[in-house]
Design a protein around this motif. Structure first.
Motif, PDB file in Angstrom:
ATOM      1  N   ASN A 154       8.302  -2.114 -73.293  1.00 51.40           N
ATOM      2  CA  ASN A 154       7.464  -2.215 -72.093  1.00 51.40           C
ATOM      3  C   ASN A 154       8.256  -2.842 -70.944  1.00 51.40           C
ATOM      4  N   ALA A 155       9.506  -2.385 -70.788  1.00 50.86           N
ATOM      5  CA  ALA A 155      10.403  -3.040 -69.821  1.00 50.86           C
ATOM      6  C   ALA A 155      10.058  -2.653 -68.389  1.00 50.86           C
ATOM      7  N   ARG A 156      10.325  -3.568 -67.471  1.00 54.47           N
ATOM      8  CA  ARG A 156      10.174  -3.274 -66.039  1.00 54.47           C
ATOM      9  C   ARG A 156      11.523  -2.889 -65.474  1.00 54.47           C
ATOM     10  N   ILE A 157      11.497  -1.958 -64.543  1.00 57.67           N
ATOM     11  CA  ILE A 157      12.743  -1.594 -63.862  1.00 57.67           C
ATOM     12  C   ILE A 157      13.094  -2.725 -62.894  1.00 57.67           C
ATOM     13  N   GLU A 158      14.331  -3.215 -62.987  1.00 57.83           N
ATOM     14  CA  GLU A 158      14.745  -4.293 -62.077  1.00 57.83           C
ATOM     15  C   GLU A 158      15.547  -3.761 -60.910  1.00 57.83           C
ATOM     16  N   GLU A 159      16.310  -2.708 -61.180  1.00 60.05           N
ATOM     17  CA  GLU A 159      17.259  -2.255 -60.164  1.00 60.05           C
ATOM     18  C   GLU A 159      17.694  -0.829 -60.489  1.00 60.05           C
ATOM     19  N   ILE A 160      17.986  -0.056 -59.461  1.00 56.91           N
ATOM     20  CA  ILE A 160      18.559   1.271 -59.719  1.00 56.91           C
ATOM     21  C   ILE A 160      19.875   1.376 -58.950  1.00 56.91           C
ATOM     22  N   ASP A 161      20.940   1.600 -59.700  1.00 55.01           N
ATOM     23  CA  ASP A 161      22.242   1.825 -59.063  1.00 55.01           C
ATOM     24  C   ASP A 161      22.350   3.341 -58.863  1.00 55.01           C
ATOM     25  N   VAL A 191      18.270  16.185 -63.007  1.00 55.80           N
ATOM     26  CA  VAL A 191      17.154  16.107 -63.957  1.00 55.80           C
ATOM     27  C   VAL A 191      17.300  14.805 -64.755  1.00 55.80           C
ATOM     28  N   VAL A 192      16.393  13.855 -64.507  1.00 57.59           N
ATOM     29  CA  VAL A 192      16.513  12.521 -65.110  1.00 57.59           C
ATOM     30  C   VAL A 192      15.476  12.340 -66.223  1.00 57.59           C
ATOM     31  N   ALA A 193      15.911  11.709 -67.298  1.00 54.62           N
ATOM     32  CA  ALA A 193      14.992  11.381 -68.394  1.00 54.62           C
ATOM     33  C   ALA A 193      14.088  10.243 -67.958  1.00 54.62           C
ATOM     34  N   GLY A 194      12.774  10.473 -67.995  1.00 50.90           N
ATOM     35  CA  GLY A 194      11.832   9.413 -67.646  1.00 50.90           C
ATOM     36  C   GLY A 194      11.738   8.389 -68.764  1.00 50.90           C
ATOM     37  N   PHE A 195      11.014   7.286 -68.481  1.00 47.58           N
ATOM     38  CA  PHE A 195      10.558   6.379 -69.544  1.00 47.58           C
ATOM     39  C   PHE A 195      11.654   5.471 -70.110  1.00 47.58           C
ATOM     40  N   GLY A 224       5.355   5.852 -69.041  1.00 48.52           N
ATOM     41  CA  GLY A 224       6.300   5.238 -68.095  1.00 48.52           C
ATOM     42  C   GLY A 224       7.164   6.198 -67.288  1.00 48.52           C
ATOM     43  N   SER A 225       7.149   7.488 -67.617  1.00 49.36           N
ATOM     44  CA  SER A 225       7.962   8.427 -66.825  1.00 49.36           C
ATOM     45  C   SER A 225       7.493   8.490 -65.370  1.00 49.36           C
ATOM     46  N   ASP A 226       6.201   8.259 -65.160  1.00 48.39           N
ATOM     47  CA  ASP A 226       5.696   8.227 -63.775  1.00 48.39           C
ATOM     48  C   ASP A 226       6.444   7.143 -62.992  1.00 48.39           C
ATOM     49  N   THR A 227       6.644   6.005 -63.657  1.00 48.61           N
ATOM     50  CA  THR A 227       7.303   4.879 -62.988  1.00 48.61           C
ATOM     51  C   THR A 227       8.763   5.198 -62.702  1.00 48.61           C
ATOM     52  N   THR A 228       9.431   5.866 -63.637  1.00 46.30           N
ATOM     53  CA  THR A 228      10.812   6.293 -63.372  1.00 46.30           C
ATOM     54  C   THR A 228      10.840   7.111 -62.088  1.00 46.30           C
ATOM     55  N   ALA A 229       9.905   8.060 -61.978  1.00 48.22           N
ATOM     56  CA  ALA A 229       9.890   8.973 -60.828  1.00 48.22           C
ATOM     57  C   ALA A 229       9.704   8.215 -59.514  1.00 48.22           C
ATOM     58  N   VAL A 230       8.716   7.331 -59.474  1.00 49.24           N
ATOM     59  CA  VAL A 230       8.430   6.652 -58.201  1.00 49.24           C
ATOM     60  C   VAL A 230       9.542   5.652 -57.875  1.00 49.24           C
ATOM     61  N   ALA A 231      10.082   4.997 -58.901  1.00 46.32           N
ATOM     62  CA  ALA A 231      11.170   4.039 -58.647  1.00 46.32           C
ATOM     63  C   ALA A 231      12.399   4.775 -58.103  1.00 46.32           C
TER      64      ALA A 231
END
Ligand code: ADP
Ligand code: ASP
Ligand code: MG
Length: 407
Positions: free
Chosen positions: A110-117, A132-136, A152-159
């Motif tokens: 249940n990790a939170r995204i902290e940063e995207i490089d 094409v990125v793997a969500g979640f 959690g793939s929704d969160t990958t997308a919005v982040a």
């Protein structure tokens, strides 16, 4: 030229035929000259199936190995979708979460995204590729694979949309928008054209699985225009906005429900001279999410605190309470399983007192006992027997006029 993030959920990529049709839809967007990042989920029910496999081998598998296992689902889809795109002549490249630079906190399951490089994603976009990125999934700072929680793939997308400053993020799923309640269980649920981030955030947190709550949080914080629409049709979906202009006169805008709730009551000795905070600090340290809290400290009555949790956290919560019995200083515990939470949500509730009373009245008429209550400015939640969950949801949906089209 716009930058668009397109996210496709499990059903939308459930077999190779659907993957092919998703690829065609992506190519239609690139043909308009847009730069596209696609985020995908695992195919169909893959994540559930992987969880069942783990269960066959261990009742309590290590969380690290669970993330190692569950993250494989999305990796299959990115490769297949990229192959389909390439086959149709579209230059595309697949990235796992970590290749896309998604760094999370060090919490499994249940990790939170902290940063995207986003360096690698920027390079690929500049080279004219669809990504094409793997969500979640992501990686923590120790190089360990983590996952972002179910849905959690929704969160990958919005982040990602926030990180690459996309113009919008479109969530393609198996319904054609956000409805007043889950259309699978509420026959006369109605599609909303617009909804505020805050209302959707409440609905998502209260069990409306159509969007992952953290995705809505990201969209609100970074002002990302977010839409939910069908991957099978061209129909306009629902748009999330700061201030929707349509259907403002609806006081309640949605009804959400969540099964498998457990109520835990912890009773203390008289006189009570400890601090209730200790229990919640101890549970928080173990990443156990506590929801509704009701305390009762009255002269002459045994002091107690009741709180609700999800059933999936039950075993862990009991363990934490038992391990810390002395330090927490309580006398006994009591558990009630087989409960559910039903909630009404709407920003119009702030200025309309009496909504909660109307809700309780309707539940009384339906003969449904209310075990716990929690309110905020824009929602009222009740904990009730799970066997009454859908009856309550449908009754409240009707009570607040949600099936009727508003103008
Ligand atoms: P995906 O795999 O595309 O992420 P999900 O199953 O996570 O799809 O989310 C879509 C499902 O959410 C719908 O099939 C629907 O049953 C459910 N759902 C729950 N609440 C709502 C709601 N208020 N509006 C629309 N769908 C909802
Ligand atoms: N595959 C994951 C799940 O089923 C993540 C997602 O679909 O969003 O929960
Ligand atoms: Mg989902």
């Amino acid at each position: 030229m716009s930058r668009i993030v397109m996210k496709f959920g499990g059903t939308s990529v459930g077999n190779t035929e659907r993957i092919r049709s998703v690829a065609k839809r992506i190519i239609r967007e690139t043909a308009k000259g847009h730069e596209i990042v696609v985020v995908v989920s695992a195919m169909g029910k893959t994540t559930d199936e992987l969880m069942c496999l783990a269960e066959e081998l261990s009742a309590a598998p290590s969380k690290r190995e669970m993330d190692m296992l569950l993250s494989t689902g999305e990796q299959v889809t990115i490769a297949l979708l990229t192959m389909a795109l390439n086959h149709m002549g579209q230059d595309a490249v697949s990235f796992t979460g970590w290749q896309a630079g998604i760094r999370t906190e060090s919490v499994y399951r249940n990790a939170r995204i902290e940063e995207i490089d986003n360096v690698r994603m920027e390079q690929a976009l500049n080279a004219g590729k669809v990504i094409v990125v793997a969500g979640f999934q992501g990686m923590d700072s120790y190089g360990e694979i983590t996952t972002l929680g179910r849905g959690g793939s929704d969160t990958t997308a919005v982040a990602i949309a926030a990180s690459i400053q996309a113009d919008r993020c479109d969530i393609y799923t198996d319904v054609d928008g956000i409805y007043t309640s889950d259309p699978r269980f509420v026959k006369d649920a109605r599609k909303l054209q617009q909804l505020s981030y805050d209302e959707m955030l409440e609905l998502a947190n209260l069990g409306a699985g159509v969007l992952h709550p953290r995705a809505v949080e990201f969209a609100k914080n970074f002002c990302i225009p977010l839409s939910v629409r069908s991957s099978m049709s061209e129909e306009m979906g629902t748009i999330l906005l700061e201030e929707p202009t349509m259907e403002k006169n609806l006081i309640v805008r949605g009804v959400a429900f969540e099964p498998e709730i457990v109520r835990i009551t912890v009773a203390y000795k008289v006189p009570f001279n400890g601090s209730l905070a200790n229990i919640f600090t101890t549970l928080a340290k173990q990443h156990v999410n506590v929801d509704i809290i009701v305390q009762s400290i009255m002269e002459g009555i045994q002091p107690s605190v009741s709180f609700s949790i999800k059933k999936e956290n039950f075993a862990e919560t009991v363990q934490v309470l038992e391990n810390n019995k002395e330090a927490l200083g309580y006398q006994s515990t009591n558990f009630e399983v087989g409960l559910a939470k039903v909630s009404i949500v709407g920003s119009g509730m702030v200025s309309n007192p009496g909504v909660a009373a109307q809700m309780f009245d309707r539940l009384r008429i339906e003969g449904i006992p209310v075990k716990m209550v929690s309110t905020s400015e824009i929602k009222v939640s009740v904990v009730i027997p799970e066997s009454d969950m859908l009856k309550a949801t449908n009754a409240l949906h009707h009570e607040f006029g949600l099936a009727v089209v508003q103008v």
